[in-house]
Scaffold this motif. Structure first.
Motif, mmCIF file in Angstrom:
data_model
loop_
_atom_site.group_PDB
_atom_site.id
_atom_site.type_symbol
_atom_site.label_atom_id
_atom_site.label_comp_id
_atom_site.label_asym_id
_atom_site.label_seq_id
_atom_site.Cartn_x
_atom_site.Cartn_y
_atom_site.Cartn_z
ATOM 1 N N VAL A 1 6.354 0.731 8.695
ATOM 2 C CA VAL A 1 5.561 0.014 7.694
ATOM 3 C C VAL A 1 6.263 -1.256 7.233
ATOM 4 N N ASP A 2 7.539 -1.175 6.926
ATOM 5 C CA ASP A 2 8.264 -2.357 6.446
ATOM 6 C C ASP A 2 8.285 -3.455 7.503
ATOM 7 N N LEU A 3 8.441 -3.078 8.778
ATOM 8 C CA LEU A 3 8.455 -4.064 9.857
ATOM 9 C C LEU A 3 7.143 -4.835 9.910
ATOM 10 N N VAL A 4 6.015 -4.129 9.969
ATOM 11 C CA VAL A 4 4.745 -4.827 10.148
ATOM 12 C C VAL A 4 4.392 -5.672 8.932
ATOM 13 N N LYS A 5 4.797 -5.234 7.755
ATOM 14 C CA LYS A 5 4.557 -6.050 6.562
ATOM 15 C C LYS A 5 5.420 -7.309 6.577
ATOM 16 N N SER A 6 6.629 -7.189 7.109
ATOM 17 C CA SER A 6 7.501 -8.364 7.193
ATOM 18 C C SER A 6 6.956 -9.404 8.167
ATOM 19 N N LEU A 7 6.123 -8.966 9.107
ATOM 20 C CA LEU A 7 5.541 -9.880 10.089
ATOM 21 C C LEU A 7 4.260 -10.536 9.593
ATOM 22 N N GLY A 8 3.694 -10.027 8.491
ATOM 23 C CA GLY A 8 2.518 -10.673 7.935
ATOM 24 C C GLY A 8 1.354 -9.771 7.587
ATOM 25 N N ALA A 9 1.462 -8.475 7.833
ATOM 26 C CA ALA A 9 0.367 -7.567 7.479
ATOM 27 C C ALA A 9 0.297 -7.394 5.958
ATOM 28 N N ASN A 10 -0.917 -7.447 5.412
ATOM 29 C CA ASN A 10 -1.088 -7.168 3.987
ATOM 30 C C ASN A 10 -0.993 -5.685 3.689
ATOM 31 N N THR A 11 -1.563 -4.875 4.578
ATOM 32 C CA THR A 11 -1.600 -3.435 4.380
ATOM 33 C C THR A 11 -1.298 -2.743 5.693
ATOM 34 N N ALA A 12 -0.502 -1.679 5.623
ATOM 35 C CA ALA A 12 -0.196 -0.859 6.801
ATOM 36 C C ALA A 12 -0.654 0.564 6.540
ATOM 37 N N ILE A 13 -1.417 1.111 7.475
ATOM 38 C CA ILE A 13 -1.903 2.488 7.361
ATOM 39 C C ILE A 13 -1.019 3.384 8.221
ATOM 40 N N ASP A 14 -0.400 4.367 7.603
ATOM 41 C CA ASP A 14 0.419 5.334 8.339
ATOM 42 C C ASP A 14 -0.519 6.353 8.992
ATOM 43 N N TYR A 15 -0.742 6.180 10.300
ATOM 44 C CA TYR A 15 -1.711 7.044 10.984
ATOM 45 C C TYR A 15 -1.225 8.485 11.109
ATOM 46 N N THR A 16 0.078 8.715 10.876
ATOM 47 C CA THR A 16 0.599 10.082 10.944
ATOM 48 C C THR A 16 0.341 10.851 9.645
ATOM 49 N N ALA A 17 -0.055 10.127 8.594
ATOM 50 C CA ALA A 17 -0.216 10.762 7.282
ATOM 51 C C ALA A 17 -1.669 10.856 6.837
ATOM 52 N N CYS A 18 -2.604 10.392 7.681
ATOM 53 C CA CYS A 18 -4.012 10.434 7.287
ATOM 54 C C CYS A 18 -4.890 10.452 8.531
ATOM 55 N N ASP A 19 -6.171 10.692 8.313
ATOM 56 C CA ASP A 19 -7.162 10.527 9.370
ATOM 57 C C ASP A 19 -7.525 9.045 9.381
ATOM 58 N N LEU A 20 -7.105 8.329 10.430
ATOM 59 C CA LEU A 20 -7.246 6.873 10.456
ATOM 60 C C LEU A 20 -8.705 6.448 10.308
ATOM 61 N N ILE A 21 -9.600 7.076 11.044
ATOM 62 C CA ILE A 21 -11.006 6.681 10.997
ATOM 63 C C ILE A 21 -11.588 6.911 9.603
ATOM 64 N N GLU A 22 -11.295 8.063 9.022
ATOM 65 C CA GLU A 22 -11.813 8.359 7.687
ATOM 66 C C GLU A 22 -11.238 7.401 6.652
ATOM 67 N N HIS A 23 -9.963 7.046 6.820
ATOM 68 C CA HIS A 23 -9.330 6.094 5.900
ATOM 69 C C HIS A 23 -10.037 4.742 5.963
ATOM 70 N N LEU A 24 -10.328 4.266 7.176
ATOM 71 C CA LEU A 24 -11.006 2.983 7.328
ATOM 72 C C LEU A 24 -12.416 3.038 6.748
ATOM 73 N N ARG A 25 -13.122 4.127 7.010
ATOM 74 C CA ARG A 25 -14.477 4.291 6.467
ATOM 75 C C ARG A 25 -14.469 4.223 4.932
ATOM 76 N N THR A 26 -13.531 4.924 4.341
ATOM 77 C CA THR A 26 -13.492 5.056 2.885
ATOM 78 C C THR A 26 -13.059 3.764 2.201
ATOM 79 N N ASN A 27 -12.055 3.103 2.779
ATOM 80 C CA ASN A 27 -11.419 1.991 2.085
ATOM 81 C C ASN A 27 -11.982 0.617 2.433
ATOM 82 N N TYR A 28 -12.712 0.506 3.541
ATOM 83 C CA TYR A 28 -13.154 -0.828 3.958
ATOM 84 C C TYR A 28 -14.651 -0.926 4.208
#
Length: 354
Positions: free
Chosen positions: A201-228
């Motif tokens: 997470v820290d790496l991708v944010k240092s490169l310019g990402a505003n938000t990083a989703i930890d796919y190991t800690a959530c259901d990625l598809i459900e997270h995207l549906r809910t939050n975006y």
């Protein structure tokens, strides 16, 4: 550099299979090139570094022999020192120049030429001078991933200033480049979301990402549906390509008219696996929404080389807006463990052969 080369080495394979089973190091007798044998637009390069890409092992494990000329030298990206220059290329390059570039995949499949070799001969359109602000090792990491990201983000997804993008797989060799190029394209007012494991997470944010989703800690598809769902993306760049589930769910988080660019493809092992995956993609492309298809545009993005894009990548690197993230470096004699690491999908950034 020694004026006369009598032997040199290259890695090659002459049948399909896993790298550990089919790759062998070959010693070649004679000069890698000479002024009389060199084409007028060709450049002979003493390779310093070759950066690895997943497509190279997929060509070994998945592509049938009818698609790839064998014997074949793997890999496409390189940096090195100009050794000889064809007559018509001498206005751009001279012996001793530090350069970088790539052999496009369609050329490699037709000719069997690759960059996992001590010397290569390539047309001058496939290289440019190394930016003075970066090393040869860093330069070798830029071409294929950089050109792929430019094409997918700018030409395919048509991102522009202030745009919103989701990059699936942000910490791999393509992902780390995609985040940086996306930031350059959408500007500080744009919004970049990416997925990665928690440790990156820290790496991708240092490169310019505003938000990083930890796919190991959530259901990625459900997270995207809910939050975006209320603030959908202008485009999606999928560097993972593990099936079509994410694309099928994309109307929940991708704007109407937005493009889903699939860059990475995880097909499993073997030609049949590749064909099955291709069938599922074809079904997604061909089935209209009114028959249960997905109401978003899917593009399987195959990179098309252009010197213009290579020069843009060089300019971004020169200005400090694009940097290589290198996971590890292996000696030229030890490429088999490098492929094992590549195939594990555990590398953070690029794997380089010296």
């Amino acid at each position: 550099m020694t004026e006369s080369i009598s032997t040199w080495k290259k890695w090659e394979y002459d049948k399909g299979g896993y790298p550990r089973d089919i790759l062998h190091l070959k010693t070649v007798e004679g000069s890698p090139c000479s002024p009389t044998s060199l084409g007028p637009h060709d450049v002979c390069i003493a390779v310093s570094y070759s950066a690895m890409n997943p497509v190279a092992y997929k060509m070994m494990t998945d592509f049938p022999s009818i698609m790839v000329k064998r014997p074949c030298v793997p890999e496409m990206d390189y940096s090195g020192i100009v050794y000889q220059v064809g007559k018509e290329a001498q206005n751009e390059f001279k012996k001793g120049d530090e350069v970088f570039g790539m052999i496009p995949g369609d050329d490699q499949m037709k000719t069997g030429y690759g960059t996992l070799s001590e010397f290569i001969v390539v047309p001058s359109q496939y290289l440019t001078k190394k930016p003075s602000s970066i090393s040869l090792k860093e330069a070798a990491c830029l071409p294929l991933t950089g050109l792929t990201c430019l094409q997918s983000l700018v030409e395919t997804c048509k991102l522009s200033t202030g745009g919103r993008v989701f990059i699936n797989g942000g910490s791999g060799g393509v992902g780390v480049m995609a985040i940086q190029i996306a930031r350059e394209v959408v500007g500080p007012e744009g919004f970049i979301v990416t997925s990665c494991s928690g440790k990156n997470v820290d790496l991708v944010k240092s490169l310019g990402a505003n938000t990083a989703i930890d796919y190991t800690a959530c259901d990625l598809i459900e997270h995207l549906r809910t939050n975006y769902k209320d603030a959908p993306f202008d485009g999606v760049m999928d560097n993972v390509g593990a099936g079509t589930d994410l694309f099928k769910a994309s109307p929940a988080f991708l704007k109407q008219g937005g493009v889903y660019a699939m860059v990475g493809v995880q097909t499993g092992d073997g030609t049949m696996s590749m064909l099955r995956f291709g069938g599922s993609i074809a079904a997604s492309l061909m089935r209209p929404a009114w028959l249960g298809g997905v109401d978003r545009k899917l593009v399987v993005d195959m990179m098309k080389f252009s010197k213009e894009k290579l020069l843009r990548i060089a300019a971004l690197a020169e200005s400090g807006k694009l940097r290589a993230i290198i996971d590890s470096t292996f000696p030229f004699s030890d490429v088999l463990p490098a492929y094992e690491l590549m195939m594990s999908h555990r590398a953070k950034g690029k794997i380089v052969i010296e």
